[in-house]
Design a protein around this motif. Structure first.
Motif, PDB file in Angstrom:
ATOM      1  N   LEU A 129      78.838 -84.042   7.933  1.00 19.89           N
ATOM      2  CA  LEU A 129      79.508 -83.568   6.723  1.00 19.89           C
ATOM      3  C   LEU A 129      79.012 -84.315   5.500  1.00 19.89           C
ATOM      4  O   LEU A 129      78.745 -83.709   4.450  1.00 19.89           O
ATOM      5  N   LEU A 130      78.858 -85.627   5.626  1.00 25.14           N
ATOM      6  CA  LEU A 130      78.350 -86.421   4.510  1.00 25.14           C
ATOM      7  C   LEU A 130      76.962 -85.954   4.099  1.00 25.14           C
ATOM      8  O   LEU A 130      76.649 -85.858   2.900  1.00 25.14           O
ATOM      9  N   GLU A 131      76.134 -85.613   5.072  1.00 22.97           N
ATOM     10  CA  GLU A 131      74.791 -85.128   4.757  1.00 22.97           C
ATOM     11  C   GLU A 131      74.849 -83.763   4.072  1.00 22.97           C
ATOM     12  O   GLU A 131      74.070 -83.488   3.142  1.00 22.97           O
ATOM     13  N   ARG A 132      75.781 -82.909   4.496  1.00 23.66           N
ATOM     14  CA  ARG A 132      75.922 -81.605   3.837  1.00 23.66           C
ATOM     15  C   ARG A 132      76.391 -81.764   2.391  1.00 23.66           C
ATOM     16  O   ARG A 132      75.948 -81.028   1.499  1.00 23.66           O
ATOM     17  N   ILE A 133      77.274 -82.736   2.155  1.00 21.72           N
ATOM     18  CA  ILE A 133      77.714 -82.994   0.784  1.00 21.72           C
ATOM     19  C   ILE A 133      76.538 -83.485  -0.058  1.00 21.72           C
ATOM     20  O   ILE A 133      76.393 -83.117  -1.232  1.00 21.72           O
ATOM     21  N   ARG A 134      75.683 -84.305   0.528  1.00 27.18           N
ATOM     22  CA  ARG A 134      74.479 -84.746  -0.182  1.00 27.18           C
ATOM     23  C   ARG A 134      73.636 -83.541  -0.597  1.00 27.18           C
ATOM     24  O   ARG A 134      73.129 -83.471  -1.727  1.00 27.18           O
ATOM     25  N   THR A 135      73.483 -82.597   0.316  1.00 35.30           N
ATOM     26  CA  THR A 135      72.664 -81.419   0.024  1.00 35.30           C
ATOM     27  C   THR A 135      73.288 -80.570  -1.077  1.00 35.30           C
ATOM     28  O   THR A 135      72.609 -80.138  -2.014  1.00 35.30           O
ATOM     29  N   VAL A 136      74.597 -80.336  -0.966  1.00 33.26           N
ATOM     30  CA  VAL A 136      75.280 -79.472  -1.933  1.00 33.26           C
ATOM     31  C   VAL A 136      75.307 -80.096  -3.322  1.00 33.26           C
ATOM     32  O   VAL A 136      75.142 -79.406  -4.331  1.00 33.26           O
ATOM     33  N   THR A 137      75.522 -81.406  -3.391  1.00 33.67           N
ATOM     34  CA  THR A 137      75.639 -82.081  -4.685  1.00 33.67           C
ATOM     35  C   THR A 137      74.310 -82.576  -5.227  1.00 33.67           C
ATOM     36  O   THR A 137      74.219 -82.932  -6.405  1.00 33.67           O
ATOM     37  N   ASP A 138      73.304 -82.648  -4.369  1.00 32.19           N
ATOM     38  CA  ASP A 138      72.001 -83.204  -4.742  1.00 32.19           C
ATOM     39  C   ASP A 138      72.131 -84.669  -5.172  1.00 32.19           C
ATOM     40  O   ASP A 138      71.478 -85.119  -6.100  1.00 32.19           O
TER      41      ASP A 138
END
Length: 250
Positions: A129-138
């Protein structure tokens, strides 16, 4: 202590998105206001929902209730281990991190062993999930090691330890039963005076949502500078560190 308005997102992690609780808080001049709290299933994608809450150009903190690392002795031992050979580490050193043992010693609450319990699956889900947030927020979203954060950062928290440190009820509040709901009501009513909430109905009805709000409280404790720091910073960066308030701090 960090100054100004800082957004805190509390995340009660789980392997099933329908059981992930998320809460939105804002810390201003030492006062925490929690304005929203819900289950991850209420939106199509949890990472996208969290990104919608985050400010564009200001520091913010993600406070996740899940292990974000594994015991260093476990990784070192397993790397060279051959099937059938004995494990050479003492059991607690093998399965528990330094932070897990510290939390037990200071709060009396024993975090689940990330190396032995099903919590390992939750840890993997949290890191994903943390990695997906990184992707979404850049954003890179590093782990924070100081309250003086300057970018979107993350920390590991533990609601049961936070409840204990604040001298609040810390057990028998998880189930969908009247007695457990009463304990949730007690917790909400006894939160520190510097914590306010927009709406408590969802927290009363669901323990995962309450835990997400408690993650916000733990995040505020961290930003207020009321948490203990690891003695071995290098090892903590490898294993992770649970940020819990000093029990003698207000």
């Amino acid at each position: 202590m960090s100054t100004g308005n800082i957004t805190i997102v509390g995340i009660d992690c789980a392997t099933d998105p329908r059981s992930v609780g998320i809460a939105l808080g804002e810390l201003h001049n030492g006062q925490l206001h929690i304005s929203q709290a819900e289950l991850g299933s209420s939106s199509p994608d949890i990472a996208t929902r969290i990104a919608q809450w985050l400010p564009n150009d200001s520091p913010a903190l993600l406070a996740l209730d899940a292990p974000l690392g594994w015991p260093e002795p476990m990784g070192r031992t397993l790397q060279a281990h051959q099937a059938g050979n004995p494990a050479t580490q003492e059991t607690n050193l093998f399965f528990r991190r330094v932070t897990d043992r510290y939390i037990k010693a200071t709060t009396g609450k024993q975090p689940l062993d990330v190396g032995a319990d099903r919590i390992a699956r939750t840890a993997v889900a949290a890191l994903s999930l943390l990695e997906r947030i990184r992707t979404v927020t850049d954003h890179e979203i590093p782990l924070a090691w100081s309250p003086e954060i300057s970018t979107l950062s993350a920390i590991e928290v533990y609601p049961a330890g936070t409840l204990t440190a604040h001298r609040l009820p810390n057990q028998s509040y998880k189930k969908n039963e009247p007695k457990h709901r009463q304990v949730r009501e007690q917790i909400i009513g006894a939160l520190p005076s510097w914590v306010t909430m927009e709406n408590t109905a969802s927290l009363l009805e669901n323990a995962d949502i309450l835990d997400a709000a408690l993650c916000c409280v733990a995040g505020a404790d961290f930003l207020r500078g009321h948490c203990a720091f690891p003695e071995d910073r290098a090892l903590a960066r490898k294993e992770g560190w649970i940020w819990v308030k000093y029990s003698n701090e207000n």
